[in-house]
Design an enzyme around this catalytic site. Structure first.
Site, PDB file in Angstrom:
ATOM      1  N   SER A 227       0.856  -1.194   0.000  1.00 53.64           N
ATOM      2  CA  SER A 227       0.000   0.000   0.000  1.00 53.64           C
ATOM      3  C   SER A 227       0.882   1.231   0.000  1.00 53.64           C
ATOM      4  CB  SER A 227      -0.890   0.016   1.249  1.00 53.64           C
ATOM      5  OG  SER A 227      -1.551   1.259   1.402  1.00 53.64           O
TER       6      SER A 227
ATOM      7  N   TYR B 163      -2.448  -1.256  10.000  1.00 54.04           N
ATOM      8  CA  TYR B 163      -2.586  -1.490   8.569  1.00 54.04           C
ATOM      9  C   TYR B 163      -1.305  -1.073   7.855  1.00 54.04           C
ATOM     10  CZ  TYR B 163      -4.219  -1.183   3.767  1.00 54.04           C
ATOM     11  OH  TYR B 163      -4.340  -1.334   2.407  1.00 54.04           O
TER      12      TYR B 163
END
Length: 253
Positions: A136, A149
């Site tokens: 990400s 995350y």
């Protein structure tokens, strides 16, 4: 990568980016199997013409069963995409966040490793193939409301780098997909999120390059990926930290 003739297992491809890429691979001419936990969604995708298999990346037995089912039906499988991931905000003032952190690591990092471990022997035996991991932009430029995350995706990046080094010379490639915010369930609240269609088109264009890039970086993620190099890191983290005010209980003076 020749996207017109691959045999692809898209793990976590029942929605969002994963489903978009699965459909695009199929439209390009590849054979695609989508893996996920929701049997009702899988049934709908089967009716749509996609191959499907049930898989829970947090369960080693489920991963092994899915591998066996996929390889029995597609012994020529040459591409595995580890798309499964979850991410939610966490308030680090509240120790109760730990259960959320544990669940995120279990899916995003350990789930990725389970899937890779399950299929690496097959790809090595073939002497060719591609593993696509998914990190990400947040792995490189933190979004403070989602600490675990970001940490899990930074770990996926590091793991991908090491995996690529260990598989060098075997014929098995490792490509890391690095999404920015995309207008899916996870990124729908971000006004700057890329449309799913635009993101999918750009990713497939990058994947089709020969050789396959080590990192699949759409234009919208470059500011994240190169923030430290470009000297914008501290400023951007400070800007993104303003979102901490949206966490419950952060109205204290």
């Amino acid at each position: 990568m020749d996207i017109t003739s691959r045999s692809v297992f898209m793990v976590g491809g029942t929605s969002g980016i994963g489903l978009e890429l699965a459909r695009r691979f199929r439209e390009a001419g590849s054979t695609v199997v989508v893996g996920g936990r929701d049997t009702e969604v899988l049934a709908k995708l089967t009716a749509e013409g996609l191959g499907t298999v049930e898989i829970d990346v947090t369960d080693a037995d489920s991963v092994a069963r899915a591998r066996d089912d996929v390889l029995e039906a597609h012994p020529d499988l040459d591409t595995v995409v580890t798309m499964a991931g979850i991410g939610v905000p966490e308030d680090l003032w509240d120790p109760a966040h730990f259960a959320t952190a544990q669940a995120i690591v279990e899916v995003n990092l350990l789930g990725t490793i389970r899937v890779i471990d399950a299929f690496t022997p097959h790809l090595l035996a073939r002497g060719a193939g591609t593993i696509v991991t998914v990190s990400s932009g947040i792995a490189f430029l933190p979004f403070p409301p989602m600490p675990t995350y970001g940490a899990s995706k930074a770990a996926v990046h590091a793991y991908s780098e090491a995996l690529r080094a260990q598989l060098a010379g075997t014929g098995v490639e490792v490509a890391e997909l690095v999404p920015p915010a995309v207008a899916t369930g996870m990124g729908s609240g971000n006004p700057r999120a890329l449309s799913l269609d635009a993101y999918g088109a750009e990713v497939m264009e990058l994947l089709a390059q020969d050789p396959t890039p080590h990192e699949i970086l759409v234009r919208g993620v470059l500011m994240h990926r190169w923030a430290e190099r470009d000297g914008t890191y501290a400023e951007l983290v400070a800007q993104r930290s303003q979102a901490l005010a949206t966490l419950p209980g952060r109205t204290r003076n």
